[in-house]
Design an enzyme around this catalytic site. Structure first.
Site, PDB file in Angstrom:
ATOM      1  N   ARG A 124      11.475  -0.800  10.905  1.00 47.58           N
ATOM      2  CA  ARG A 124      10.355  -0.514  11.801  1.00 47.58           C
ATOM      3  C   ARG A 124      10.340  -1.480  12.982  1.00 47.58           C
ATOM      4  NH1 ARG A 124       5.050   0.359   8.164  1.00 47.58           N
ATOM      5  NH2 ARG A 124       4.176  -0.949   9.783  1.00 47.58           N
ATOM      6  N   LYS A 132       0.830  -1.221   0.000  1.00 45.73           N
ATOM      7  CA  LYS A 132       0.000   0.000   0.000  1.00 45.73           C
ATOM      8  C   LYS A 132       0.865   1.272   0.000  1.00 45.73           C
ATOM      9  CE  LYS A 132      -1.981  -1.125   3.932  1.00 45.73           C
ATOM     10  NZ  LYS A 132      -1.287  -2.387   4.295  1.00 45.73           N
ATOM     11  N   ARG A 154      -0.510  -8.387  13.619  1.00 45.33           N
ATOM     12  CA  ARG A 154      -1.061  -7.433  12.632  1.00 45.33           C
ATOM     13  C   ARG A 154      -1.949  -8.157  11.626  1.00 45.33           C
ATOM     14  NH1 ARG A 154       4.510  -4.975  10.926  1.00 45.33           N
ATOM     15  NH2 ARG A 154       3.384  -3.964   9.226  1.00 45.33           N
ATOM     16  N   ARG A 173      -9.664   0.950   8.806  1.00 45.43           N
ATOM     17  CA  ARG A 173      -9.260  -0.406   9.177  1.00 45.43           C
ATOM     18  C   ARG A 173     -10.344  -1.120   9.959  1.00 45.43           C
ATOM     19  NH1 ARG A 173      -3.396   0.499   9.045  1.00 45.43           N
ATOM     20  NH2 ARG A 173      -2.348  -1.446   9.427  1.00 45.43           N
ATOM     21  N   ARG A 200      12.026  -5.361   4.815  1.00 46.35           N
ATOM     22  CA  ARG A 200      11.751  -3.940   4.522  1.00 46.35           C
ATOM     23  C   ARG A 200      12.643  -3.003   5.343  1.00 46.35           C
ATOM     24  NH1 ARG A 200       5.823  -1.715   5.302  1.00 46.35           N
ATOM     25  NH2 ARG A 200       6.029  -2.725   7.317  1.00 46.35           N
TER      26      ARG A 200
HETATM   27  P1  AP5 Z   1       4.861  -1.659   1.762  1.00 45.46           P
HETATM   28  O1  AP5 Z   1       4.500  -0.839   0.577  1.00 45.46           O
HETATM   29  O2  AP5 Z   1       5.650  -0.981   2.840  1.00 45.46           O
HETATM   30  O3  AP5 Z   1       3.570  -2.405   2.368  1.00 45.46           O
HETATM   31  P2  AP5 Z   1       2.312  -1.821   3.150  1.00 45.46           P
HETATM   32  O4  AP5 Z   1       1.106  -2.482   2.596  1.00 45.46           O
HETATM   33  O5  AP5 Z   1       2.330  -0.328   3.166  1.00 45.46           O
HETATM   34  O6  AP5 Z   1       2.634  -2.445   4.576  1.00 45.46           O
HETATM   35  P3  AP5 Z   1       2.592  -1.814   6.031  1.00 45.46           P
HETATM   36  O7  AP5 Z   1       3.378  -2.778   6.882  1.00 45.46           O
HETATM   37  O8  AP5 Z   1       3.054  -0.406   6.059  1.00 45.46           O
HETATM   38  O9  AP5 Z   1       1.102  -1.909   6.343  1.00 45.46           O
HETATM   39  P4  AP5 Z   1       0.443  -1.890   7.703  1.00 45.46           P
HETATM   40  O10 AP5 Z   1      -0.956  -1.690   7.305  1.00 45.46           O
HETATM   41  O11 AP5 Z   1       0.722  -3.055   8.573  1.00 45.46           O
HETATM   42  O12 AP5 Z   1       1.209  -0.694   8.465  1.00 45.46           O
HETATM   43  P5  AP5 Z   1       0.760   0.778   8.862  1.00 45.46           P
HETATM   44  O13 AP5 Z   1       1.958   1.625   8.837  1.00 45.46           O
HETATM   45  O14 AP5 Z   1      -0.444   1.201   8.103  1.00 45.46           O
HETATM   46  O15 AP5 Z   1       5.661  -2.953   1.235  1.00 45.46           O
HETATM   47  C1  AP5 Z   1       6.219  -3.911   2.131  1.00 45.46           C
HETATM   48  C2  AP5 Z   1       7.563  -4.413   1.584  1.00 45.46           C
HETATM   49  O16 AP5 Z   1       7.328  -5.164   0.395  1.00 45.46           O
HETATM   50  C3  AP5 Z   1       8.519  -3.272   1.189  1.00 45.46           C
HETATM   51  O17 AP5 Z   1       9.832  -3.620   1.522  1.00 45.46           O
HETATM   52  C4  AP5 Z   1       8.365  -3.166  -0.350  1.00 45.46           C
HETATM   53  O18 AP5 Z   1       9.550  -2.721  -0.976  1.00 45.46           O
HETATM   54  C5  AP5 Z   1       8.000  -4.598  -0.735  1.00 45.46           C
HETATM   55  N1  AP5 Z   1       7.051  -4.656  -1.857  1.00 45.46           N
HETATM   56  C6  AP5 Z   1       5.984  -3.826  -2.064  1.00 45.46           C
HETATM   57  N2  AP5 Z   1       5.314  -4.184  -3.189  1.00 45.46           N
HETATM   58  C7  AP5 Z   1       5.963  -5.274  -3.683  1.00 45.46           C
HETATM   59  C8  AP5 Z   1       5.743  -6.117  -4.820  1.00 45.46           C
HETATM   60  N3  AP5 Z   1       4.737  -5.897  -5.678  1.00 45.46           N
HETATM   61  N4  AP5 Z   1       6.608  -7.138  -5.030  1.00 45.46           N
HETATM   62  C9  AP5 Z   1       7.632  -7.371  -4.177  1.00 45.46           C
HETATM   63  N5  AP5 Z   1       7.889  -6.610  -3.079  1.00 45.46           N
HETATM   64  C10 AP5 Z   1       7.077  -5.579  -2.827  1.00 45.46           C
HETATM   65  O19 AP5 Z   1       0.263   0.555  10.362  1.00 45.46           O
HETATM   66  C11 AP5 Z   1       1.194   0.268  11.391  1.00 45.46           C
HETATM   67  C12 AP5 Z   1       0.458   0.202  12.737  1.00 45.46           C
HETATM   68  O20 AP5 Z   1      -0.152   1.487  13.021  1.00 45.46           O
HETATM   69  C13 AP5 Z   1      -0.700  -0.799  12.834  1.00 45.46           C
HETATM   70  O21 AP5 Z   1      -0.264  -2.098  13.160  1.00 45.46           O
HETATM   71  C14 AP5 Z   1      -1.540  -0.158  13.958  1.00 45.46           C
HETATM   72  O22 AP5 Z   1      -0.949  -0.390  15.229  1.00 45.46           O
HETATM   73  C15 AP5 Z   1      -1.424   1.331  13.666  1.00 45.46           C
HETATM   74  N6  AP5 Z   1      -2.470   1.831  12.741  1.00 45.46           N
HETATM   75  C16 AP5 Z   1      -2.270   2.349  11.494  1.00 45.46           C
HETATM   76  N7  AP5 Z   1      -3.437   2.724  10.933  1.00 45.46           N
HETATM   77  C17 AP5 Z   1      -4.404   2.421  11.859  1.00 45.46           C
HETATM   78  C18 AP5 Z   1      -5.819   2.555  11.832  1.00 45.46           C
HETATM   79  N8  AP5 Z   1      -6.454   3.064  10.754  1.00 45.46           N
HETATM   80  N9  AP5 Z   1      -6.496   2.142  12.938  1.00 45.46           N
HETATM   81  C19 AP5 Z   1      -5.871   1.628  14.028  1.00 45.46           C
HETATM   82  N10 AP5 Z   1      -4.515   1.472  14.097  1.00 45.46           N
HETATM   83  C20 AP5 Z   1      -3.790   1.872  13.012  1.00 45.46           C
END
Ligand code: AP5
Length: 218
Positions: free
Chosen positions: A162, A13, A173, A88, A127
């Site tokens: 991270r 994402k 997660r 979410r 990552r």
């Molecule tokens: P990346 O693009 O970083 O993946 P992502 O989907 O953004 O993954 P996240 O881990 O950031 O998602 P998340 O939802 O768990 O975390 P968030 O920060 O929102 O890609 C991942 C890796 O794969 C990278 O190394 C990339 O290079 C590689 N890659 C990408 N595409 C690829 C492809 N096509 N092929 C091969 N490799 C690829 O949330 C973190 C925490 O914050 C949550 O756990 C929660 O505690 C809190 N939080 C955030 N939002 C909320 C909410 N709305 N409500 C409640 N708590 C929340």
């Protein structure tokens, strides 16, 4: 044009939101990034957020909705928002819908990025990102072009991992994704907003698909 990117941790994402943002004058609103900024402040709420995130649990709906609302208000000069990691929960989805209506806007498109669970661990533990600009890399799939130098901002001061990118936190997660978030796929399908892409395709191929889908809605 307002877009939601929906998918489990590691689906890509953030990677895709940044690529679209650069091309379409849209603004990425990542609740994960907002919360990471909030947790680094030495406040009581910052400490609570830090603990919840490190374990891989969800922060309360009230906190994330307030963060999103503040950030929407601050940013009026863009072609639209890319919601990354929000909503979410069903509660957050309803709140976003109300928030958008109150600003005479709507959610136009929701893209579900589908990736096998077995691939997510490898993606997450490989990552890292630029300390300076947050550009996201992967040890195997997307390393920086010149070792030690960020492709985006040319920072040579280092990269960071991270705190929640451990196998144990990822399992929590992922559990939370299936328990709280995955029902949003059906929610937006019923609203006729949903498109699904294969998140296992190469990054550039997915970008082309997302770019076309988004541009068609602009
Ligand atoms: P990346 O693009 O970083 O993946 P992502 O989907 O953004 O993954 P996240 O881990 O950031 O998602 P998340 O939802 O768990 O975390 P968030 O920060 O929102 O890609 C991942 C890796 O794969 C990278 O190394 C990339 O290079 C590689 N890659 C990408 N595409 C690829 C492809 N096509 N092929 C091969 N490799 C690829 O949330 C973190 C925490 O914050 C949550 O756990 C929660 O505690 C809190 N939080 C955030 N939002 C909320 C909410 N709305 N409500 C409640 N708590 C929340």
């Amino acid at each position: 044009m307002n877009l939601i990117l929906l998918g489990p941790p590691g689906a890509g994402k953030g990677t895709q939101a940044k690529l679209l943002e650069q091309k379409l004058n849209m603004l990425q609103l990542s609740t994960g990034d907002m919360l990471r900024a909030a947790k680094d402040k030495e406040s009581e709420i910052g400490k609570k957020i830090k603990l919840i995130m490190a374990e891989g649990n969800l922060v309360t709906d009230e906190i994330v909705i307030e963060l999103i609302s503040e950030n929407i208000d601050k940013s009026s000069k863009c072609a639209g928002f890319i919601f990354d990691g929000f909503p979410r929960t069903l509660y957050q989805a309803d709140a976003l819908s109300e928030l958008m209506s109150s600003k005479n806007q709507s959610i136009d498109l929701v893209i579900e990025m589908r990736v096998d669970d077995s691939q997510l661990i490898e993606r997450i533990v490989g990552r890292y990102s630029c300390k300076e600009c947050g550009e996201v890399y992967h040890k195997v799939n997307r390393p920086e072009q010149k070792k030690g130098v960020c492709d985006n901002c040319e920072n040579i001061d280092g990269f960071i991992f991270r705190e929640d990118d451990t196998e144990e936190a990822l399992r929590t997660r992922l559990f939370n994704y299936y328990r709280e978030t995955s029902s949003l796929v059906g929610y937006y399908y019923a609203k006729k907003k949903l498109t699904t892409v294969d998140g296992l395709l190469p990054i550039e191929t997915i970008h082309d698909l997302l770019y076309q889908a988004t541009k068609n809605n602009l």
